[in-house]
Design an enzyme around this catalytic site. Structure first.
Site: not given
Ligand code: ADP
Ligand code: ZN
Ligand code: MG
Length: 610
Positions: A207, A426
């Site tokens: 996220t 399905e």
């Molecule tokens: P977490 O640390 O919460 O598991 P990350 O920060 O590693 O997630 O997010 C993984 C990727 O997902 C980021 O590098 C980005 O590319 C994309 N991403 C996630 N949230 C956003 C957001 N709000 N806006 C833009 N990109 C996002």
């Molecule tokens: Zn099934």
């Protein structure tokens, strides 16, 4: 090791080019218009020599016709002696002005020295270099207690700021405060405010927790030290704690800065929970983190940001005031946020006119930011593999299923019998989902194998949902059981196909009774709590906080719910058997039915429209 080879190669090159230069120089000296000794002797005797210049070992001769000749002699040997030895008449030699240049026989020494010294230097340097390399390896082994932190703000060439984070308006507002603390700490200290030391970011994977932490550092323009909780948990006891100490030391030196501890639940789990050696280690590491954070002075401008998706397992000591007392909760993005995230990830990807990211956002409830990034990436890969110049809406929509269920496996061969079973299975899921009022609409039914599933029925909510009601729960269980029910009534026996369905049925039914208090016959409370134990891998352990008698009641209740849902599914399938048969027929023909066509089929309108 790579470095070592590089260095050796460079040294070798330098050496080789030096040799080449010397060789060239010497050759140059030797080759042009040299003259043999006896020739010179003859010329001197014939008075053909204007003058002679001796420069160390080289003899430069100018003849009477002003042409220049050159000769080498042994260094150290007097020129006159050489000439007399070759039989020059003393009178003839006396007539030739001989000029001895400043004794540059030193240069011969230089050359000799270089010729011998250079290889020597090279060998000595090489040995020195090797010994350094070995020492380096040694000292690396000795310092593994040091944290392997990196100031990642410098690593990732591009600076990430809050603009790169889409959506999460509230979370972003909260973190702007942190940016201000980092930028203007004095403003807050002057008013006697204590700057928070720790911020806990809570949210499901993908996220954007890491992204947001990076953005804070980028926005404030401060260094960003990243370390993952799992990195602390190493083999040797005590290493974790010393890494923490080292990390905080480095950070304090670089202040103002941000320490980011990813997956803090790996170390910050409740102390005293779990078994095995790693648990002591975790405890020590955790204690050290707490000690370091308590040791921050009012002026220490270091903010510790930790991320987790399991706040429930964290040790309460971490959450006390003065530690991680700020929380930033990040939820899965809603439709507008998904749209914003898609727009960010669409940058740099050429899109067809028909691409409607808003529609994509509406088709992807439950997707995290990372999933959405992945989705557009898959679409781009797909388009590129089909030699397209731009990504189309179709490419993106097709990638949704790929991200959700894994790639299509058209090559997986099914016998006709298996195909028939899958089609009934399905179709039953889809039909029951269509008839029941509180389930999500069916987007697609398919008997094409995807990932590990033989076929799939894709249901997706129209809008984002944050809660599920009791009736939704029961109906979802019924939909999941429909596959099993039809196999039994149609073929007289059940295949291994529905095993996945049954697993999710058990999970849903137990949660229904034990977590959500949705059962009528049990007191509305939660029963038991789950605990993860780290002992030879992960294990989920359920702690019982109820009596044996209640346990029996729970089992009865779970069975009752499942049986009721099963009856519900069976009745629907019986009542709508003709429609079901029609769906099966189309499925066997086309393998995939899309949403609109399916709705028509299931409503029995298909005959009129055709
Ligand atoms: P977490 O640390 O919460 O598991 P990350 O920060 O590693 O997630 O997010 C993984 C990727 O997902 C980021 O590098 C980005 O590319 C994309 N991403 C996630 N949230 C956003 C957001 N709000 N806006 C833009 N990109 C996002
Ligand atoms: Zn099934
Ligand atoms: Mg992360």
């Amino acid at each position: 090791m790579k470095n070592l080879f590089k260095n050796i190669a460079i040294t070798f090159l330098v050496f080789a080019s030096l040799l080449a230069i010397f060789g060239f120089w010497q050759n140059n000296q030797a080759k042009d218009n040299s003259i043999a000794i006896n020739e010179l002797v003859e010329k001197i005797n014939n008075n053909e020599v204007k003058n002679i210049e001796i420069d160390g070992s080289s003899v430069n001769i100018t003849l009477t016709d002003d042409s220049k000749k050159q000769m080498q002699k042994e260094p150290g040997q007097p020129f006159s002696e050489l000439m007399t030895n070759y039989g020059v008449e003393g009178s003839a030699l006396a007539q030739v002005p001989v000029e001895v240049k400043k004794d540059s026989s030193g240069s011969i020494w230089m050359i000799t020295l270089l010729q011998i010294g250079l290889p020597l230097l090279f060998i000595v340097g090489f040995i020195w270099f090797m010994s350094k390399q070995v020492q380096g390896a040694n000292s690396k082994a000795m310092t593994f207690g040091k944290s392997q932190v990196r100031d990642s703000s410098k690593l990732t060439g591009k600076k990430i700021t809050l603009k790169d984070v889409a959506g999460m308006k509230e979370s972003k507002e909260e973190v702007t405060e942190i940016v201000e603390f980092l930028q203007h700490p004095k403003k807050f200290i002057a008013l006697g405010a204590k700057i928070p030391k720790g911020v806990l970011m809570i949210g499901p994977p993908g996220t954007g927790k890491t992204l947001l932490a990076r953005a804070i550092a980028g926005e404030a323009g401060v260094p960003f030290f990243l370390i993952s909780g799992s990195e602390f948990v190493e083999m040797f006891v005590g290493v974790g704690a010393s890494r923490v100490r080292d990390l905080f030391q480095k950070a304090k030196k670089a202040s103002p800065c941000i320490i980011f501890i990813d997956e803090i639940d790996a170390v910050g789990r409740q102390r005293g929970a779990g078994l095995g050696g790693s648990h002591d280690e975790r405890e020590q590491t955790l204690n050290q983190i707490l000690v370091e954070m308590d040791g921050f002075e009012a002026t220490t401008n270091v903010i510790v940001i930790a991320a987790t998706n399991r706040p429930d397992v964290l040790d309460p000591a971490l959450l006390r005031p003065g530690r991680f007392d700020r929380r930033v909760t990040i939820d899965l993005p809603d439709i507008n946020e998904r749209y914003e995230i898609l727009k960010i990830h669409a940058k740099g990807k050429p899109m067809e006119e028909d691409v409607d990211l808003r529609h994509v956002a509406s088709r992807t409830p439950g997707f995290s930011g990372a999933d959405l990034g992945n989705l557009l990436n898959e679409a781009a890969i797909w388009a590129a593999r089909h030699n397209k110049k731009k990504i189309s809406q179709r490419d993106i929509l097709d990638s949704i299923e790929k991200v959700l269920l894994g790639p299509e496996r058209k090559s997986r061969l099914f016998s006709d019998k298996e195909k028939e079973i899958t089609a009934y299975h399905e179709a039953a899921h889809a039909l029951v989902a269509h008839i029941l009022p509180n389930t999500d609409p069916v987007q697609k039914v398919s008997i094409i194998s995807r990932g590990s599933a033989g076929g799939y029925t894709l249901k997706m909510p129209e809008k984002d949902k944050h809660y599920r009601t009791r009736s939704e729960f029961i109906e979802d269980i019924a939909v999941s059981l429909a596959g099993h029910a039809i196999e039994k009534s149609q073929f007289g026996e059940v295949s291994t196909g529905p095993s996945g369905d049954l697993r999710s049925v058990s999970q849903m039914a137990r949660a229904f009774v034990m977590q959500y208090g949705m059962s009528d016959n049990l007191a509305p409370r939660s029963y038991g709590h789950r605990e993860e134990m780290v002992f030879l891998g992960k294990e989920i352990h359920e702690k019982r906080d109820y009596s044996e008698k209640t346990a029996q009641l729970i089992d009865e209740e779970v069975s009752k719910i499942v049986n009721d849902a099963y009856d519900m599914a069976q009745n629907i399938l019986k009542e709508h058997k003709p429609v079901l048969e029609k769906i099966v027929k189309v499925l066997l023909e086309k393998e995939t039915i899309e949403r609109d066509e399916f709705a028509k089929l299931a409503d029995g309108k298909e005959d009129k429209s055709e």
